[in-house]
Design an enzyme around this catalytic site. Sequence first.
Site, PDB file in Angstrom:
ATOM      1  N   GLU A 179      19.506 -17.707  -5.293  1.00 54.32           N
ATOM      2  CA  GLU A 179      19.255 -16.241  -5.553  1.00 54.32           C
ATOM      3  C   GLU A 179      18.882 -16.556  -7.262  1.00 54.32           C
ATOM      4  OE1 GLU A 179      18.117 -13.594  -4.630  1.00 54.32           O
ATOM      5  OE2 GLU A 179      18.737 -12.063  -5.803  1.00 54.32           O
ATOM      6  N   LYS A 189       7.186  -4.582  -3.496  1.00 58.79           N
ATOM      7  CA  LYS A 189       8.408  -4.188  -3.244  1.00 58.79           C
ATOM      8  C   LYS A 189       8.820  -4.289  -1.897  1.00 58.79           C
ATOM      9  CE  LYS A 189      12.602  -2.991  -4.150  1.00 58.79           C
ATOM     10  NZ  LYS A 189      13.645  -3.842  -4.681  1.00 58.79           N
ATOM     11  N   CYS A 191       0.892  -1.073   0.044  1.00 61.51           N
ATOM     12  CA  CYS A 191       0.115  -0.085   0.018  1.00 61.51           C
ATOM     13  C   CYS A 191       1.073   1.302  -0.115  1.00 61.51           C
ATOM     14  CB  CYS A 191      -1.095  -0.055   1.295  1.00 61.51           C
ATOM     15  SG  CYS A 191      -1.957  -1.526   1.291  1.00 61.51           S
ATOM     16  N   HIS A 203      19.864 -38.084  -3.962  1.00 58.70           N
ATOM     17  CA  HIS A 203      18.932 -38.361  -2.915  1.00 58.70           C
ATOM     18  C   HIS A 203      17.300 -38.216  -3.076  1.00 58.70           C
ATOM     19  CE1 HIS A 203      22.627 -39.313  -0.620  1.00 58.70           C
ATOM     20  NE2 HIS A 203      23.092 -38.308  -1.263  1.00 58.70           N
ATOM     21  N   TRP A 211      -2.942  -2.783  -1.553  1.00 61.75           N
ATOM     22  CA  TRP A 211      -2.506  -4.327  -1.844  1.00 61.75           C
ATOM     23  C   TRP A 211      -3.231  -4.932  -0.892  1.00 61.75           C
ATOM     24  CZ3 TRP A 211       0.996  -7.672   0.616  1.00 61.75           C
ATOM     25  CH2 TRP A 211       1.542  -8.902  -0.109  1.00 61.75           C
ATOM     26  N   ASN A 261      -2.177   2.338   5.820  1.00 62.50           N
ATOM     27  CA  ASN A 261      -1.039   1.181   5.442  1.00 62.50           C
ATOM     28  C   ASN A 261      -1.009   0.373   6.821  1.00 62.50           C
ATOM     29  OD1 ASN A 261      -0.826   2.220   2.845  1.00 62.50           O
ATOM     30  ND2 ASN A 261       1.203   2.925   3.141  1.00 62.50           N
ATOM     31  N   GLY A 262      -0.943  -0.885   6.833  1.00 59.92           N
ATOM     32  CA  GLY A 262      -0.592  -1.678   7.808  1.00 59.92           C
ATOM     33  C   GLY A 262      -1.631  -2.826   8.177  1.00 59.92           C
ATOM     34  N   LYS A 314      15.089 -15.340  -8.716  1.00 68.53           N
ATOM     35  CA  LYS A 314      15.062 -14.340  -9.656  1.00 68.53           C
ATOM     36  C   LYS A 314      13.956 -14.820 -10.826  1.00 68.53           C
ATOM     37  CE  LYS A 314      15.702 -11.634  -7.870  1.00 68.53           C
ATOM     38  NZ  LYS A 314      16.366 -11.083  -6.725  1.00 68.53           N
ATOM     39  N   GLU A 340      10.598 -15.096  -9.807  1.00 66.30           N
ATOM     40  CA  GLU A 340       9.917 -14.039  -9.603  1.00 66.30           C
ATOM     41  C   GLU A 340       9.241 -13.253 -10.743  1.00 66.30           C
ATOM     42  OE1 GLU A 340      12.377 -11.656  -7.192  1.00 66.30           O
ATOM     43  OE2 GLU A 340      10.907 -10.382  -6.573  1.00 66.30           O
ATOM     44  N   ARG A 365       5.603  -0.007  -6.004  1.00 65.98           N
ATOM     45  CA  ARG A 365       5.530  -0.522  -4.736  1.00 65.98           C
ATOM     46  C   ARG A 365       4.452  -2.090  -4.670  1.00 65.98           C
ATOM     47  NH1 ARG A 365       6.515   1.643   0.378  1.00 65.98           N
ATOM     48  NH2 ARG A 365       4.648   0.867   0.988  1.00 65.98           N
TER      49      ARG A 365
HETATM   50  O1  M6R Z   1      13.489  -4.746   1.604  1.00 68.12           O
HETATM   51  P1  M6R Z   1      13.999  -6.072   2.046  1.00 68.12           P
HETATM   52  O2  M6R Z   1      15.411  -6.227   1.783  1.00 68.12           O
HETATM   53  O3  M6R Z   1      13.728  -6.467   3.573  1.00 68.12           O
HETATM   54  O4  M6R Z   1      13.103  -7.175   1.158  1.00 68.12           O
HETATM   55  C1  M6R Z   1      13.130  -8.417   1.194  1.00 68.12           C
HETATM   56  C2  M6R Z   1      12.575  -9.353   0.295  1.00 68.12           C
HETATM   57  O5  M6R Z   1      11.194  -9.068   0.233  1.00 68.12           O
HETATM   58  C3  M6R Z   1      13.208  -8.964  -1.060  1.00 68.12           C
HETATM   59  O6  M6R Z   1      14.650  -8.996  -1.215  1.00 68.12           O
HETATM   60  C4  M6R Z   1      12.568 -10.066  -1.926  1.00 68.12           C
HETATM   61  O7  M6R Z   1      12.674 -11.255  -1.755  1.00 68.12           O
HETATM   62  C5  M6R Z   1      12.865  -9.323  -3.422  1.00 68.12           C
HETATM   63  N1  M6R Z   1      11.799  -8.899  -4.067  1.00 68.12           N
HETATM   64  C6  M6R Z   1      13.480 -10.672  -4.510  1.00 68.12           C
HETATM   65  O8  M6R Z   1      13.848  -9.992  -5.700  1.00 68.12           O
END
Ligand code: M6R
Length: 605
Positions: free
Chosen positions: A478, A600, A2, A501, A73, A99-100, A482, A485, A27
């Site tokens: 990682e 984000k 949000c 295994h 959101w 927000n929250g 990526k 995602e 966001r």
């Molecule tokens: O803002 P932050 O680094 O705490 O966010 C953590 C994760 O939400 C963030 O790294 C997320 O995994 C990414 N979108 C991955 O690309």
Amino acid sequence: MCGIVGYIGDKKAQDVLLSGLKRLEYRGYDSAGIGVIEDNDIKVIKSKGNLAVLINKVGDETIGTQGIGHTRWATHGKPCDENSHPHLSENGKFCLVHNGIIENYLELKKELIGKGYNFKSDTDSEVIVNLFQLFDDGDFISTTKKVTGKIEGSYAIGVIDKENSDEFLVVRKDSPLVVGVGRGENFIASDIPAILEYTKNIYILDDGEIALISRDDVKIFDKAGNRITKKLREITWSLESAEKQGYEHFMLKEINEQPEAIRKTLAGRIKNDLVDLNLNMDDAYVKSINKIAIVACGTANYAGRVVGHLIEDKLRIPVLVSYASEFRYNNPIIDEKTLTIVISQSGETADTLAGLRESKGRGSKIVAITNVVESSVAREADYVIYTQAGPEIAVASTKAYTTQIIALFMLLIELGFKRDILDVATINEWVKEMQSVPEKMQLILENSQLIKNYAEQIKDSSSLFFIGRGVDSVSCLEGALKLKEISYIHAEAYPAGELKHGTLALITDDVPVIAIGTNKVLMDKIISNIAEVKTRGASTYGVGFEDENKLIAEVDYYIPIPRISEALAPLLAVIPLQLLAYYTSVVKGNDVDKPRNLAKSVTVE
Ligand code: M6R
């Protein structure tokens, strides 16, 4: 996640609100809305869907000069017009954006229904606006104190009162909120970029603080309702730095910014080929540390794993790396001899913040590694190392990851030096290696055509594996994250030695396997693991040093990276993986910067 924006001044509020919300689109959101005071009434226009839908709906509907806006959101209740913000109180006097999450909203809702209130939405936020009506005593501050005394959870709230077209109010707890100061006009926002076009002078509100905002004044109060004075900060980033600068997507721009981001993160912290993070950590305390806990989510967690591995190897301090969402529920063994490192690009991730508080409550000192100055984790930590990545807009994190690794690496060096484990000569050597990273990253970036071709080759796969040994298996995590995602292709990261295994059963000729091999000692092992998957028909891609001939000979396709010390190899190995995910997403026509279902900054649990 949000976003909030608010305005009071002489301009048409809808224009400022909609342009602010546009800046917050990155966001992630599923609906949006605005509320504007006009002729002693409040016009609320909101809708499910993206901002274009709202902009179309708003048209020239409002002319008022005071209002609030929101991108939602969904957390409580599905995305739909009714659940979108702003929400009106039952009598239509108050209009609110939030927000929250309000944790006790169900009890409060029941109580309000018992008093005759009707609800139009399924949200927790509508409870808050009705509490404003319930507690309305004619004094905005005292009413707010009564409301915040009732609600439990996290909130950044903006409220307007139709009978008060001269001012509006904001209050926050565990959810970011800033007030922007202009001439004859003032602003609020959950994120600075929303209002940067209008002002660079910002108050960052702390937990519990309330601000009463009029055209010419901003009055700030602490949670007890006492007027306080806060420092006005000048934000030095330009709006341009938060825009795409000619790249097709923010993600590609941010991938390409990594050499510069690493340089900036090192800048001022290397003196005479030694590291000085200026943390003022007491030497005796550093020597007393007998455990390190690293707490973070997603990509930030993987950055922690890369260096956590090295800390154990080089400093011989036990390291526990936890997902922040699990950490506090695991009764972690933490005490005053544990150093906790929290890593968060945004500095606002709810789970990471909760992990920080859990550790702090158990007596641990906290180092925060974050990209956002004055973010919540930065303010609550004992020591802060800011990464200098600049704003990261794409949901998929790239430059935040590599700058987090370099910051952690510097911390490792500083701890090792203070504990008399690393000598000057070793540190000098590592510093030189760190300084070589930007140039080597640049070489990989210049070779991206090769990776574009590989993206074409994998784009129709329904599943992929990333395999590696040792720290390479963290780079695999990682790389797989990526790819999942933004390309929406299922990808799994697996320690290569574990395949036999059970998981080997999934390897067929339509499952590509990407193998990372940067570790000399484990090179023969990864090569035999590649042979295992090749035998099952998989096409294989390798990522490794440019002169790693045995590895090059084993795989079908190879992405070379320049040679660097193994400790720093994850910083280079990840670049092709980021590019592969990026180009696969592009070729599939996906929304690269705003992947489906994701936000984000995850400021709710
Ligand atoms: O803002 P932050 O680094 O705490 O966010 C953590 C994760 O939400 C963030 O790294 C997320 O995994 C990414 N979108 C991955 O690309």
